[in-house]
Design a protein around this motif. Structure first.
Motif, PDB file in Angstrom:
ATOM      1  N   GLU A 267     -82.826 -19.930 -37.199  1.00  0.00           N
ATOM      2  CA  GLU A 267     -82.521 -19.761 -35.777  1.00  0.00           C
ATOM      3  C   GLU A 267     -81.046 -20.080 -35.548  1.00  0.00           C
ATOM      4  O   GLU A 267     -80.638 -21.237 -35.549  1.00  0.00           O
ATOM      5  CB  GLU A 267     -83.409 -20.670 -34.932  1.00  0.00           C
ATOM      6  N   GLU A 268     -80.261 -19.025 -35.390  1.00  0.00           N
ATOM      7  CA  GLU A 268     -78.824 -19.151 -35.123  1.00  0.00           C
ATOM      8  C   GLU A 268     -78.492 -18.201 -33.972  1.00  0.00           C
ATOM      9  O   GLU A 268     -77.842 -17.174 -34.152  1.00  0.00           O
ATOM     10  CB  GLU A 268     -78.020 -18.832 -36.382  1.00  0.00           C
ATOM     11  N   GLU A 271     -74.652 -19.670 -32.301  1.00  0.00           N
ATOM     12  CA  GLU A 271     -73.607 -20.290 -33.101  1.00  0.00           C
ATOM     13  C   GLU A 271     -72.707 -19.277 -33.785  1.00  0.00           C
ATOM     14  O   GLU A 271     -71.660 -19.635 -34.320  1.00  0.00           O
ATOM     15  CB  GLU A 271     -74.231 -21.187 -34.182  1.00  0.00           C
ATOM     16  N   ARG A 272     -73.089 -18.019 -33.793  1.00  0.00           N
ATOM     17  CA  ARG A 272     -72.346 -16.984 -34.502  1.00  0.00           C
ATOM     18  C   ARG A 272     -72.242 -15.738 -33.625  1.00  0.00           C
ATOM     19  O   ARG A 272     -72.935 -15.616 -32.615  1.00  0.00           O
ATOM     20  CB  ARG A 272     -73.033 -16.636 -35.819  1.00  0.00           C
ATOM     21  N   GLY A 275     -75.896 -13.301 -33.260  1.00  0.00           N
ATOM     22  CA  GLY A 275     -76.966 -14.279 -33.116  1.00  0.00           C
ATOM     23  C   GLY A 275     -78.304 -13.695 -33.515  1.00  0.00           C
ATOM     24  O   GLY A 275     -78.609 -12.541 -33.206  1.00  0.00           O
ATOM     25  N   ARG A 277     -82.701 -14.729 -34.825  1.00  0.00           N
ATOM     26  CA  ARG A 277     -83.797 -15.647 -35.104  1.00  0.00           C
ATOM     27  C   ARG A 277     -84.858 -14.884 -35.880  1.00  0.00           C
ATOM     28  O   ARG A 277     -85.206 -13.749 -35.524  1.00  0.00           O
ATOM     29  CB  ARG A 277     -84.405 -16.178 -33.800  1.00  0.00           C
TER      30      ARG A 277
END
Length: 422
Positions: A267-268, A271-272, A275, A277
């Motif tokens: 799950e990001e 943060e990037r 994004g 999941r």
């Protein structure tokens, strides 16, 4: 030129002020969903910059097969070239700009402009331009290309000159989850286009939480209503369902380990740049599919999977897509903005390439749950659009189970800042 390129400085400052005012953990202000300036900003900052899910390999399986997609003011052709490669082009003739292909899917030998018959190969090269002077250089007038990539059978395009640099890494992490289902070999069993009367962000936000899931009786036959809750926050009325989930989850994890299927949550979401999941998760009842009793909707399983009881692989990618991949079929969802208050939701169902309609699967059974769920969500999105357009609306706080909505808004606002203050 992006739709934002001609925006005056005072207007940019107004948009920046709105971004700066946003209170974390609260919904966005009304203009984000109603204002034409925000809609144009979304096209410029999101839909011309990011990788967008637009199709599946199964829609263009053979050389010459093609499909078109509308992305704001842009129209894009996705096709399979004569060598079997995937290509994407702007749907614009290089002569005087006429549209080459109408909306929809089909198959072509060449791309022929219906206006003056300029003709392009499936590689985009200009093959024929009638009545041009002797010094005319056809090589200067190939179709304008669009970045395109297939990730485990899911087709993405990017309109930017330089696509987000992290997408190859995301693709490499996602593809092992998708690979066992062999979606590149699947076939399209059904597709549905639904125009929702709401802003595209409301459509995405609605999908990112199950706070409203008591409005989805068909889905909740198999989809556990505890989605988004932590173990310690499950309310009393959902504890029985949570106990069923824990038992099913234990069984599914053992199955995934035995079959060597990746299942861990990644799950990001904010943060990037890209994004995402992804996670394999259990389903209720028979645990096989989205059907009233949880049993498989298609007798032919995807890939070489030995059992239909695999729960579902859930994948979510910012900004415009989510997916459910099961043992017996897959469902893809693509969200495309049409206007500040209009959004296209395209849903596609995939089955084994040799599955026979009426013998291995019934289309009505296959599509029933998500057709009903989409229609229910469309009504909720329309109600939300009416509400945020009301001058009395002001942002309210998210519940803990809506943390993925907050993650989406955080990701979205970061992209706006990048566009407004490069």
């Amino acid at each position: 030129m992006t739709p934002l390129a001609g925006t005056m400085e005072p207007e940019k400052n107004r948009l920046l002020d709105a971004v700066a005012r946003r209170v974390a953990g609260h919904s966005l202000e009304g203009p984000y969903y109603t204002d034409r300036a925000f809609f144009d900003l979304d096209i410029a900052a999101i839909f011309t910059r990011q990788w967008l899910f637009v199709a599946v390999d199964a829609e263009v399986p053979e050389p010459g097969d093609c499909t078109t997609v509308e992305i704001g003011p842009y129209s894009v052709i996705v096709l399979r070239d004569d060598e079997g490669g995937l290509r994407a082009f702007h749907n614009v003739c290089r002569h005087r700009g006429a549209r080459l292909l109408d909306e929809g899917r089909g198959s072509v030998g060449n791309l022929v402009c219906g206006y003056h018959k300029w003709t392009y190969g499936t590689d985009g090269a200009l093959r024929h331009a009638p009545a041009q002077p002797p010094d005319f250089d056809r090589d200067c007038f190939a179709l304008k290309t669009v970045h395109v990539r297939s990730v485990g059978g899911l087709v993405f395009v990017c309109l930017a000159d330089e696509p987000p640099a992290d997408f190859p890494e995301v693709a490499a992490r996602v593809e092992p989850y998708l690979a066992p289902h062999e979606l590149r070999r699947a076939k399209v069993a059904a597709r549905c286009d639904l125009v929702e009367n709401g802003n595209w962000k409301l459509v995405m936000e609605n999908n990112r939480e199950c706070y409203h899931c008591d409005g989805h009786p068909e889905l909740l036959r198999t989809f556990f209503p505890t989605y988004g809750y932590t173990r310690d926050s499950v309310p009393a009325n959902l504890r029985q369902a949570h106990e069923r989930y824990l038992r099913a989850d234990t069984e599914m994890r053992a199955t995934y380990e035995r079959l060597g299927l990746p299942y861990a949550l990644i799950e990001e979401l904010h943060e990037r740049t890209t994004g995402f999941r992804i996670q394999r998760d259990a389903l209720d009842l028979a645990g096989e599919s989205f059907t009233p009793d949880g049993t498989a909707a298609c007798r032919r399983l995807l890939g070489d999977l030995p059992t239909p009881r695999l729960g579902h692989l859930a994948l979510h990618l910012q900004p415009n897509s989510w997916f459910h991949v099961l043992g017996d079929h897959a469902v893809t969802f693509s969200v495309l903005p049409l206007a500040p208050d209009k959004t296209l939701l395209r849903t596609t169902w995939l089955v084994h390439p040799e599955a026979v309609e009426g013998e291995d699967y019934d289309p009505g059974t296959l599509t029933k749950v998500w057709t009903a769920t989409n229609e229910q969500d469309a009504r909720l999105v329309a109600r939300a659009q009416q509400g945020v357009a009301n001058p009395a609306y002001e942002p309210g706080p998210y519940a803990p189970t809506e943390y993925q909505v907050e993650a989406f808004c955080t990701w979205y606002l970061a992209r706006l800042r990048e566009e407004l203050r490069p």
